[in-house]
Design a protein around this motif. Structure first.
Motif, PDB file in Angstrom:
ATOM      1  N   VAL A 104       0.773  -1.147  -0.141  1.00 45.82           N
ATOM      2  CA  VAL A 104      -0.178   0.024  -0.033  1.00 45.82           C
ATOM      3  C   VAL A 104       0.921   1.170   0.069  1.00 45.82           C
ATOM      4  O   VAL A 104       1.901   1.414   0.655  1.00 45.82           O
ATOM      5  N   GLN A 105       0.622   2.286  -0.830  1.00 44.61           N
ATOM      6  CA  GLN A 105       1.167   3.426  -0.787  1.00 44.61           C
ATOM      7  C   GLN A 105       0.214   4.744  -0.616  1.00 44.61           C
ATOM      8  O   GLN A 105      -0.886   4.304  -1.099  1.00 44.61           O
ATOM      9  N   GLU A 106       0.380   5.622  -0.115  1.00 47.24           N
ATOM     10  CA  GLU A 106      -0.452   6.718   0.100  1.00 47.24           C
ATOM     11  C   GLU A 106      -0.216   7.522  -1.237  1.00 47.24           C
ATOM     12  O   GLU A 106       0.557   7.526  -2.031  1.00 47.24           O
ATOM     13  N   PRO A 107      -1.143   8.288  -1.600  1.00 51.04           N
ATOM     14  CA  PRO A 107      -1.454   8.811  -3.005  1.00 51.04           C
ATOM     15  C   PRO A 107      -0.181   9.777  -3.233  1.00 51.04           C
ATOM     16  O   PRO A 107       0.293  10.391  -2.163  1.00 51.04           O
ATOM     17  N   LEU A 108       0.323   9.954  -4.454  1.00 54.35           N
ATOM     18  CA  LEU A 108       1.178  10.779  -4.828  1.00 54.35           C
ATOM     19  C   LEU A 108       2.878  10.147  -4.356  1.00 54.35           C
ATOM     20  O   LEU A 108       3.496   9.699  -5.270  1.00 54.35           O
ATOM     21  N   PHE A 109       2.892  10.804  -3.047  1.00 56.40           N
ATOM     22  CA  PHE A 109       4.483  10.297  -2.507  1.00 56.40           C
ATOM     23  C   PHE A 109       4.310  10.206  -1.111  1.00 56.40           C
ATOM     24  O   PHE A 109       3.475  10.838  -0.482  1.00 56.40           O
TER      25      PHE A 109
ATOM     26  N   ARG B 153       2.595  21.984  -5.553  1.00 55.18           N
ATOM     27  CA  ARG B 153       2.411  20.940  -6.532  1.00 55.18           C
ATOM     28  C   ARG B 153       2.899  19.608  -6.121  1.00 55.18           C
ATOM     29  O   ARG B 153       3.559  19.586  -5.147  1.00 55.18           O
ATOM     30  N   GLY B 154       2.013  18.639  -6.466  1.00 54.27           N
ATOM     31  CA  GLY B 154       1.893  17.267  -5.909  1.00 54.27           C
ATOM     32  C   GLY B 154       0.713  17.014  -4.969  1.00 54.27           C
ATOM     33  O   GLY B 154       0.370  15.887  -5.001  1.00 54.27           O
ATOM     34  N   THR B 155      -0.151  18.082  -4.947  1.00 56.43           N
ATOM     35  CA  THR B 155      -1.400  17.769  -4.362  1.00 56.43           C
ATOM     36  C   THR B 155      -2.354  18.410  -5.473  1.00 56.43           C
ATOM     37  O   THR B 155      -2.415  19.647  -5.413  1.00 56.43           O
ATOM     38  N   ASN B 156      -3.222  17.639  -5.852  1.00 60.71           N
ATOM     39  CA  ASN B 156      -4.190  17.926  -7.093  1.00 60.71           C
ATOM     40  C   ASN B 156      -5.322  18.227  -6.478  1.00 60.71           C
ATOM     41  O   ASN B 156      -6.706  17.768  -7.295  1.00 60.71           O
ATOM     42  N   GLU B 157      -5.906  18.521  -5.237  1.00 61.52           N
ATOM     43  CA  GLU B 157      -7.164  18.871  -4.556  1.00 61.52           C
ATOM     44  C   GLU B 157      -7.030  19.775  -3.662  1.00 61.52           C
ATOM     45  O   GLU B 157      -6.069  20.100  -2.929  1.00 61.52           O
ATOM     46  N   LEU B 158      -8.360  20.513  -3.195  1.00 59.93           N
ATOM     47  CA  LEU B 158      -8.453  21.404  -2.359  1.00 59.93           C
ATOM     48  C   LEU B 158      -9.881  21.427  -1.603  1.00 59.93           C
ATOM     49  O   LEU B 158     -10.818  21.391  -2.269  1.00 59.93           O
ATOM     50  N   ASP B 159      -9.862  21.179  -0.232  1.00 56.41           N
ATOM     51  CA  ASP B 159     -11.006  20.848   0.434  1.00 56.41           C
ATOM     52  C   ASP B 159     -11.419  22.011   0.870  1.00 56.41           C
ATOM     53  O   ASP B 159     -10.833  23.056   1.796  1.00 56.41           O
ATOM     54  N   PHE B 160     -12.731  22.614   0.600  1.00 50.82           N
ATOM     55  CA  PHE B 160     -13.188  23.829   0.765  1.00 50.82           C
ATOM     56  C   PHE B 160     -14.305  23.751   2.164  1.00 50.82           C
ATOM     57  O   PHE B 160     -14.856  24.598   2.316  1.00 50.82           O
ATOM     58  N   THR B 161     -14.282  22.577   2.694  1.00 54.08           N
ATOM     59  CA  THR B 161     -15.148  22.333   3.954  1.00 54.08           C
ATOM     60  C   THR B 161     -15.128  23.660   4.691  1.00 54.08           C
ATOM     61  O   THR B 161     -13.999  23.894   5.283  1.00 54.08           O
ATOM     62  N   GLY B 162     -16.429  24.270   5.059  1.00 55.02           N
ATOM     63  CA  GLY B 162     -16.656  25.159   5.867  1.00 55.02           C
ATOM     64  C   GLY B 162     -16.317  26.481   5.615  1.00 55.02           C
ATOM     65  O   GLY B 162     -16.488  27.573   6.326  1.00 55.02           O
ATOM     66  N   MET B 163     -15.805  26.767   4.175  1.00 54.51           N
ATOM     67  CA  MET B 163     -15.299  27.961   3.833  1.00 54.51           C
ATOM     68  C   MET B 163     -16.774  28.619   3.398  1.00 54.51           C
ATOM     69  O   MET B 163     -17.519  28.264   2.629  1.00 54.51           O
TER      70      MET B 163
ATOM     71  N   VAL C  22       6.793  24.516 -12.273  1.00 56.40           N
ATOM     72  CA  VAL C  22       5.703  25.093 -11.383  1.00 56.40           C
ATOM     73  C   VAL C  22       6.116  24.597  -9.949  1.00 56.40           C
ATOM     74  O   VAL C  22       6.394  23.642  -9.493  1.00 56.40           O
ATOM     75  N   THR C  23       5.618  25.559  -9.057  1.00 54.09           N
ATOM     76  CA  THR C  23       6.005  25.365  -7.566  1.00 54.09           C
ATOM     77  C   THR C  23       4.719  25.193  -6.848  1.00 54.09           C
ATOM     78  O   THR C  23       4.418  24.358  -5.993  1.00 54.09           O
ATOM     79  N   SER C  24       3.510  25.684  -7.333  1.00 55.29           N
ATOM     80  CA  SER C  24       2.295  25.759  -6.526  1.00 55.29           C
ATOM     81  C   SER C  24       0.961  26.286  -7.471  1.00 55.29           C
ATOM     82  O   SER C  24       1.325  26.748  -8.768  1.00 55.29           O
ATOM     83  N   PHE C  25      -0.228  25.811  -7.081  1.00 53.83           N
ATOM     84  CA  PHE C  25      -1.382  26.146  -8.019  1.00 53.83           C
ATOM     85  C   PHE C  25      -2.199  27.158  -7.182  1.00 53.83           C
ATOM     86  O   PHE C  25      -2.918  26.919  -6.162  1.00 53.83           O
ATOM     87  N   PRO C  26      -2.373  28.612  -7.636  1.00 53.03           N
ATOM     88  CA  PRO C  26      -3.070  29.294  -6.721  1.00 53.03           C
ATOM     89  C   PRO C  26      -4.541  29.040  -7.009  1.00 53.03           C
ATOM     90  O   PRO C  26      -4.891  28.959  -8.187  1.00 53.03           O
ATOM     91  N   ILE C  27      -5.687  29.237  -6.178  1.00 53.39           N
ATOM     92  CA  ILE C  27      -6.666  28.890  -6.320  1.00 53.39           C
ATOM     93  C   ILE C  27      -7.825  30.196  -6.157  1.00 53.39           C
ATOM     94  O   ILE C  27      -7.518  30.792  -5.135  1.00 53.39           O
ATOM     95  N   TYR C  28      -8.367  30.361  -7.214  1.00 53.93           N
ATOM     96  CA  TYR C  28      -9.520  31.805  -7.110  1.00 53.93           C
ATOM     97  C   TYR C  28     -10.671  31.388  -6.997  1.00 53.93           C
ATOM     98  O   TYR C  28     -11.286  30.312  -7.612  1.00 53.93           O
ATOM     99  N   LEU C  29     -11.687  32.257  -6.507  1.00 55.78           N
ATOM    100  CA  LEU C  29     -12.872  32.270  -6.633  1.00 55.78           C
ATOM    101  C   LEU C  29     -13.189  33.673  -7.330  1.00 55.78           C
ATOM    102  O   LEU C  29     -12.453  34.685  -7.320  1.00 55.78           O
ATOM    103  N   ALA C  30     -14.171  33.498  -8.571  1.00 55.57           N
ATOM    104  CA  ALA C  30     -14.274  34.995  -9.178  1.00 55.57           C
ATOM    105  C   ALA C  30     -15.868  34.857  -9.577  1.00 55.57           C
ATOM    106  O   ALA C  30     -16.532  34.090  -9.569  1.00 55.57           O
TER     107      ALA C  30
ATOM    108  N   VAL D 222      10.526  10.553  -2.277  1.00 49.96           N
ATOM    109  CA  VAL D 222      10.263  11.250  -3.498  1.00 49.96           C
ATOM    110  C   VAL D 222       9.916  12.609  -3.031  1.00 49.96           C
ATOM    111  O   VAL D 222       9.078  12.863  -2.290  1.00 49.96           O
ATOM    112  N   ILE D 223      10.445  13.788  -4.001  1.00 52.38           N
ATOM    113  CA  ILE D 223       9.775  14.854  -3.891  1.00 52.38           C
ATOM    114  C   ILE D 223       9.631  15.587  -5.206  1.00 52.38           C
ATOM    115  O   ILE D 223      10.354  15.292  -6.183  1.00 52.38           O
ATOM    116  N   PRO D 224       8.983  16.758  -5.346  1.00 54.77           N
ATOM    117  CA  PRO D 224       8.804  17.324  -6.752  1.00 54.77           C
ATOM    118  C   PRO D 224      10.032  18.023  -6.910  1.00 54.77           C
ATOM    119  O   PRO D 224      10.669  18.545  -6.239  1.00 54.77           O
ATOM    120  N   LEU D 225      10.455  17.775  -8.213  1.00 55.81           N
ATOM    121  CA  LEU D 225      11.635  18.481  -8.770  1.00 55.81           C
ATOM    122  C   LEU D 225      11.041  19.984  -9.445  1.00 55.81           C
ATOM    123  O   LEU D 225      10.203  20.076 -10.212  1.00 55.81           O
TER     124      LEU D 225
END
Length: 280
Positions: free
Chosen positions: A53-58, A263-273, A239-247, A191-194
């Motif tokens: 078993v591996q956790e997702p991504l790394f 980078r390396g995490t392709n999701e964002l939990d908005f719970t409670g926002m 890429v170092t990161s992904f900015p997330i906006y509401l518009a 493993v790390i992002p390059l």
């Protein structure tokens, strides 16, 4: 978390097969048992003992910090690999040319050095060491001896592609026994992002899927998760990161920065926002 099992690539190659993936969102132990049973029941030639078993991504946590024209990427192993894998892997690209690497990769030795003769350092297309290439040290070549916990990248090393449209964008430090690298399934790799320091602008975001579910219209609360899948040819090393906006609209009017996701995490939990509580 979504737990993932990958049949090790060395097992797949030995049988002329493509590595298989199995995922589950609840219980890692149950998933492992289910996959093991499935493989045994169908006479699958993979070595079931090597399925892990591996956790997702790394299997590491990653923090990044950016200074002028440089990025340092570090990682610390999680409990699943603590003691067996090289720890605290860190790398800052010392070559500002696009698609070239320079500088020093450093790490701390694993607590358990049983059977370890040294290290290999790879650059790879993904976190499973697919389509990878070995980095060479200026003094030791490709085989880093035990007791040496760094690799000084050979000057002029290009960062390219081993396979067309599969850019090298992950850095993997693994132990070795003799001249054989420990398989990632053994837990002896980190493993790390390059990040490729470059004057280039980040590439235009290319995704194959993006979705969000869970908005609470009655209370104007965002109780859901935004998930996106990057295109296979997207060069994440720029890429170092992904900015997330509401518009307010699809053109980005009155946009509000929610957060930046490394980078390396392709999701964002908005719970409670609360959407109403955000202002430009």
């Amino acid at each position: 978390a979504t737990y993932e099992i990958k049949v090790p690539s060395d097992e797949a190659e030995a049988n002329g097969l493509t590595p298989d993936y199995f995922t589950d969102t609840t219980n890692a132990n149950a998933l492992e048992a289910a996959v093991t049973t499935a493989l045994e029941g169908t006479g699958n030639p993979y070595n079931v003992d090597n399925v892990q078993v591996q956790e997702p991504l790394f299997a590491s946590t990653t923090t990044t910090s950016k200074t002028t024209m440089s990025l340092t990427t570090t990682s610390s192993t999680t409990s699943s690999t603590a003691g067996k894998a090289p720890g605290a892997v860190s790398y800052t690209d010392g070559d500002s040319r696009s698609y070239y690497l320079g500088g020093t990769v450093t790490w701390t030795p694993p607590d358990d050095l049983t059977g370890v003769d040294g290290y290999f350092v790879y650059v790879a297309y993904d976190e499973y060491n697919s389509d990878s290439a070995l980095l060479w040290d200026q003094e030791y070549g490709e085989e880093i001896p035990i007791g040496v916990n760094q690799l000084n990248i050979l000057a002029g090393t290009p960062r390219g592609m081993v396979v067309d449209n599969h850019p090298l964008q992950w850095l993997i430090v693994t132990t070795r026994e003799g001249s054989v690298a420990s398989p990632l399934s053994s837990g002896r790799a980190t493993v790390i992002p390059l990040y490729d320091d470059s004057i280039l602008l980040p590439p235009e975001l290319s995704v194959t899927d993006i979705r969000y579910e869970g908005y609470d219209f009655e209370n104007s609360v965002m109780n859901g998760t935004l998930v996106w899948e990057l295109a296979s040819d997207f060069d994440g090393a720029l890429v170092t990161s992904f900015p997330i906006y509401l518009a307010a609209d699809t053109f980005g009017m009155d946009k509000v920065l929610v957060t930046e996701v490394s980078r390396g995490t392709n999701e964002l939990d908005f719970t409670g926002m609360s959407r109403q509580g955000m202002s430009a």
